[in-house]
Design a protein around this motif. Structure first.
Motif, PDB file in Angstrom:
ATOM      1  N   ILE A   1      15.755  33.906  60.294  1.00  0.00           N
ATOM      2  CA  ILE A   1      14.331  33.785  59.940  1.00  0.00           C
ATOM      3  C   ILE A   1      13.989  32.333  59.608  1.00  0.00           C
ATOM      4  O   ILE A   1      13.028  31.764  60.142  1.00  0.00           O
ATOM      5  CB  ILE A   1      14.023  34.703  58.736  1.00  0.00           C
TER       6      ILE A   1
ATOM      7  N   ALA B   1      14.567  29.774  62.611  1.00  0.00           N
ATOM      8  CA  ALA B   1      13.474  29.684  63.592  1.00  0.00           C
ATOM      9  C   ALA B   1      12.411  28.705  63.091  1.00  0.00           C
ATOM     10  O   ALA B   1      11.852  27.916  63.862  1.00  0.00           O
ATOM     11  CB  ALA B   1      12.866  31.061  63.821  1.00  0.00           C
TER      12      ALA B   1
ATOM     13  N   TRP C   1      19.513  27.273  69.323  1.00  0.00           N
ATOM     14  CA  TRP C   1      19.966  28.393  68.471  1.00  0.00           C
ATOM     15  C   TRP C   1      21.482  28.360  68.334  1.00  0.00           C
ATOM     16  O   TRP C   1      22.031  28.497  67.231  1.00  0.00           O
ATOM     17  CB  TRP C   1      19.537  29.732  69.074  1.00  0.00           C
TER      18      TRP C   1
ATOM     19  N   GLY D   1       9.002  35.826  60.746  1.00  0.00           N
ATOM     20  CA  GLY D   1      10.419  36.069  60.467  1.00  0.00           C
ATOM     21  C   GLY D   1      11.071  37.003  61.468  1.00  0.00           C
ATOM     22  O   GLY D   1      12.125  36.687  62.042  1.00  0.00           O
TER      23      GLY D   1
ATOM     24  N   GLY E   1      11.009  35.474  65.015  1.00  0.00           N
ATOM     25  CA  GLY E   1      11.905  34.319  65.078  1.00  0.00           C
ATOM     26  C   GLY E   1      13.349  34.787  65.198  1.00  0.00           C
ATOM     27  O   GLY E   1      14.116  34.283  66.028  1.00  0.00           O
ATOM     28  N   ALA E   2      13.725  35.758  64.359  1.00  0.00           N
ATOM     29  CA  ALA E   2      15.099  36.275  64.410  1.00  0.00           C
ATOM     30  C   ALA E   2      15.367  36.932  65.759  1.00  0.00           C
ATOM     31  O   ALA E   2      16.437  36.744  66.355  1.00  0.00           O
ATOM     32  CB  ALA E   2      15.302  37.280  63.277  1.00  0.00           C
TER      33      ALA E   2
ATOM     34  N   ALA F   1      16.138  34.614  68.619  1.00  0.00           N
ATOM     35  CA  ALA F   1      17.505  34.075  68.678  1.00  0.00           C
ATOM     36  C   ALA F   1      18.347  34.921  69.627  1.00  0.00           C
ATOM     37  O   ALA F   1      19.024  34.386  70.519  1.00  0.00           O
ATOM     38  CB  ALA F   1      18.118  34.061  67.284  1.00  0.00           C
ATOM     39  N   LEU F   2      18.291  36.234  69.447  1.00  0.00           N
ATOM     40  CA  LEU F   2      19.077  37.110  70.322  1.00  0.00           C
ATOM     41  C   LEU F   2      18.558  37.080  71.756  1.00  0.00           C
ATOM     42  O   LEU F   2      19.336  37.116  72.708  1.00  0.00           O
ATOM     43  CB  LEU F   2      19.029  38.548  69.805  1.00  0.00           C
TER      44      LEU F   2
END
Lengths: 256, 596
Positions: A74, A77, A91, B126, B129-130, B133-134
């Motif tokens: 979180i 990002a 990332w 949040g 954004g998380a 990443a994946l």
């Protein structure tokens, strides 16, 4: 990090997972490596750094590992948003860097003693393993079934008709598309009228999910912008308009 | 805290029953997509998953490790019940909004992109954004990555609950039962499992509570060790979800006050510093980054208060329980209503006895005091369900208050009941009660007709066909340039965003809804469409297109939808330069003429 087996393992896994996650082109396989990198390893390393001088219960350590990894994603990002943008490589670099740094801090704070969590080693036995695997197989079957399309005889089918300018032709050409979302194969008649003349007639049969595209252009010698009307009829109802759409064509030589 | 032992006990056979229960739920959903009514099979599947776990959790013999494993199994299995409902597509209204945000981040490499349906959501990035990443690391879709992220959050939620309850109660048995009771909260099965920011923020909230409880129990010299996890947790929640960030600040502030009231000091382990940090970060984020939250939450809360006042004063009739929004929404069957009401009654009994034990044993425990207050407040929120505009506020609050309620009900000691001097009878009754609470909560929290999936894709002659809104979205994704904007009904607009990958405006702000529903165009409408940069307007005659939870599926034979008048569609043909470029029957797309 000498002597800290868990930290060395976590750091090495982070690097390996980042590399394989990025290099493997099949998303499902890449996920096997990317998921631990994103959802466990950074949090594990941070928890190890924070509680380097304590012996936390494994369950506490585990849940902190997941939750702190989520927090890293979180906040990571947010960081990447202002530092170079959110890209796969950024990332990977960020997650590996955080894991490495946290492992180093953990190793320094731990000192020579190894205070990693003591993970349980559950003993299942042969029968237990078979039952557990049975449960996993049933769950996987449930997910596979859910992702499968099944016949739905009561779902009312329909057909799409559209007209769009052909890309890159500056409006001189258009495509008329028909896509069947019917429950069974159907015969269609497509009539396309350009200007005052009906210039295209097509009859075809479409299976469910099939598409038929007709490309049209303004007739030679025409001028200006010509209206185009595409009318779709079902073969068994030739007098009843089923779908109708409208577009336009720019005659050859005319600027758009 | 008792160290979790590596004894697996009955985990393996119970994992098998859970797997079979999931398979039953998945088969039920497949049958529902095929047009059958497999309601009994579905609920049987839920009970096959949960009852063996509940039964084992009531036992004295299970080790702490086994209880933890069972709680994880329960939490993840119930999460997969939601996943198998509609894989591999998001179909909940908020999911499509958040998936659009995640796709935007992945495609454009930055946060805070525009969202036309819920403009507040990009300001709390949040979850997306998380997920990005994946998506970035694997190339997965927002669906696959989102399911994994929310699944990880779910796992941390149930482990966090268990460890929190172990710490506060001192008993793994009580903790397991409390976690089991928590699965009966109205939003556990569906709403809280969707790809939405609260589904990530709430688990982080629970882990944060657990961390504070662990810190409280740790020696003072450990104090600094907890700082980093707590600060990261608070910051992550603030970036993820508005309401949860305020809940964190309020909870920590209450906890600090309770500590002070009990011990008359602000020093360790009083968490007032973290309360201040949470409040400062939440307010700072609200003012500096997410000030559109005022405009989003303000009307919701204002209307809720107004509805409560109007209902209480008799100016407006109370909302009927189990009542959907439109006349076309089917009623919840009487038996299902009975189970939901029985669940609430059972919870009330549990809380009654739990509060008595709380007073005898836990009234000096800060966490337990707040849990007791929350358990009572939960029943207050039930009253909100009677006020039309307030029921959703009450429903959302229940997820947070249920943490306290689950604890208080679990310490009631009712699982020790020995009718006819037979302990197993008491355990059986308690297990059955937990089953009723789980099923009743699911019925109360999610519309009856939406418990099972509806067909969005179907197989015909060995090929796949798509429902009208999905086919529209797939057509737009392939044929319309990404920068072109649509105006559409709220269901079509969501599909056009995900998987359609377009900006689609809908609803009241701007007022697309009235433009679509009126039979004639007014003077203000074309200028508004042009002002908003809308190039394509989707006219959908299906009334259900304005239903963000039901508007995505095929129309079923014998269940033909109510249609808007034909002129609601054809009126767009009178706009200068407008042409109907797409038609699939009930849905038409008009391309508007370029502004002169």
């Amino acid at each position: 990090m000498r002597g800290h087996g868990d930290l060395r393992l976590v750091a090495a896994l982070a690097l390996l997972c980042a590399a394989l996650g990025l290099l493997i082109p099949i998303p499902g396989v890449a996920a096997i490596f990317a998921v631990p990198l994103a959802l466990l390893l950074p949090g594990y390393a941070i928890a190890a750094a924070a509680f380097a001088q304590r012996q936390l219960e494994w369950a506490l350590f585990f849940v902190l590992g997941i939750a702190l990894s989520l927090a890293v994603l979180i906040l990571g990002a947010l960081l990447l948003n202002y530092v170079g943008g959110i890209h796969p490589l950024s990332w990977a670099v960020l997650l590996v860097a955080i894991t490495f740094v946290a492992c180093l801090v953990a190793a320094r704070r731990r000192g020579p003693t190894d205070r990693g969590p003591r993970w349980p080693r559950p003993r299942l036995g042969a029968l237990g393993t078979i039952l557990l695997l049975g449960g996993v197989v049933a769950a996987i079957a449930a997910i596979v079934l859910s992702a499968s399309t099944v016949p739905s005889g009561d779902a009312i089918g329909y057909t799409q008709l559209w007209i769009l300018p052909q890309a890159g032709t500056k409006g001189h050409e258009a495509q008329v598309g028909v896509r069947s979302q019917q429950q069974a194969s159907l015969d269609y008649d497509l009539r396309i009228k350009i200007g005052e003349d009906e210039v295209v007639k097509r009859s075809f049969r479409l299976a469910p999910g099939e598409t038929h595209v007709v490309h049209v252009r303004a007739p030679a010698g025409s001028e200006g912008v010509l209206p185009v009307i595409a009318t779709l009829l079902r073969h068994n109802r030739p007098t009843s308009v089923y779908r109708r759409v409208k577009g336009s064509l720019v005659a050859p030589g005319e600027p758009r | 805290m008792a160290r979790p032992k590596p004894t697996t006990g009955y985990v393996a056979p119970i994992a098998l029953t859970a797997g079979l229960g999931l398979l039953a739920c998945s088969v039920a959903n497949a049958l529902a997509r095929g047009g059958s009514d497999p309601t009994l099979l579905y609920w049987a599947g839920i009970l096959v998953i949960s009852l063996p776990i509940f039964w084992r959790l009531t036992s004295r013999e299970a080790s702490t490790g086994e209880r933890l494993a069972l709680v994880c199994l329960l939490g993840l299995s119930l999460y997969i019940v939601k996943v198998v409902r509609d894989a591999p597509l998001f179909t909940f209204s908020d999911e499509l909004v958040h998936a659009f945000n995640a796709d935007q981040i992945t495609n454009h490499h930055h946060l805070f992109r525009y969202n036309p349906i819920l403009p507040v959501t990009p300001n709390y990035p949040g979850l997306e954004g998380a997920t990005s990443a994946l998506m970035g690391l694997t190339g997965m879709s927002s669906y696959a990555a989102g399911v994994i992220v929310v699944g990880a959050a779910r796992l941390s939620l149930v482990i966090g609950l268990f460890l929190l309850f172990v710490r506060v109660s001192g008993s793994a048995r009580t903790a397991g039962l409390a976690a089991a009771i928590y699965t009966g909260n109205f939003n556990f099965l569906f709403w809280g499992a969707q790809f939405s920011y609260e589904s990530l923020a709430l688990p982080l909230f629970v882990v944060l509570l657990m961390t504070v409880a662990e810190r409280d129990a740790a020696p003072r010299e450990w104090g600094r060790d907890w700082a980093l996890p707590l600060v990261l947790g608070i910051a992550a929640i603030v970036v993820t979800h508005h309401l949860t960030s305020y809940a964190v600040a309020v909870f920590l502030a209450l906890l600090a006050v309770v500590y002070w009231a009990l011990r008359r000091e602000w020093s360790w382990p009083n968490p007032w510093r973290y309360a201040v940090l949470a409040a400062v970060l939440a307010v700072g984020w609200l003012v500096l980054v997410a000030n559109s939250t005022f405009g989003y939450l303000g009307p919701v809360i204002g209307e809720a208060f107004e509805a409560i006042f109007n209902t209480a004063s008799g100016e407006a009739p109370p909302r009927g329980l189990f009542q959907g929004k439109g006349p076309s929404v089917p009623e919840t069957p009487l038996a299902a209503r009975g189970i939901a009401l029985l669940a609430v009654a059972l919870l009330a009994v549990g809380v009654f006895f739990g509060l008595r034990r709380f007073w005898r044993r836990y009234r000096k425990e800060p966490f337990a005091i707040i849990f007791a207050v929350a358990s009572i407040a939960f029943f207050g929120t039930l009253v909100l369900r009677l006020a039309p505009a307030a029921w959703e506020t009450g429903n959302r609050l229940s997820e947070y208050l249920f943490v306290g309620l689950a604890f208080i009900a679990a310490i009631s000691g009712l699982h020790e009941w020995r009718p006819l001097q037979r302990a197993w009878l008491g355990r059986a009754a308690f297990t059955a009660a937990l089953g009723v609470i789980l099923v009743g909560g699911a019925i109360a929290g999610w519309p009856w007709d939406l418990q099972l999936s509806a067909p969005i894709r179907a197989k015909a002659e060995g090929r796949t066909i798509s429902s009208p809104p999905l086919a529209l979205a797939e057509w737009a994704a392939h044929n319309i340039p990404e920068e072109q904007r649509f105006g559409a009904g709220i269901a079509d607009a969501r599909m056009l965003m995900t998987p359609g990958e377009h900006i689609a405006l809908a609803g009241k702000t701007p007022d697309i809804e009235d433009i679509l529903k009126e039979t004639e165009l007014s003077d203000w409408e074309l200028p508004l469409l042009r002002e908003e940069g809308i190039r394509y307007i989707v006219a959908d005659r299906r009334e259900v297109a304005s239903d963000a939870t039901r508007g995505y599926a095929f129309t079923m034979r014998g269940d033909e939808p109510e249609l808007l008048p034909l002129s609601t569609v054809t009126k767009f043909g009178s706009l200068p330069g407008a042409k109907r470029i797409y038609s699939s029957g009930d849905i038409s797309v008009y391309k508007l003429g370029a502004p002169r």
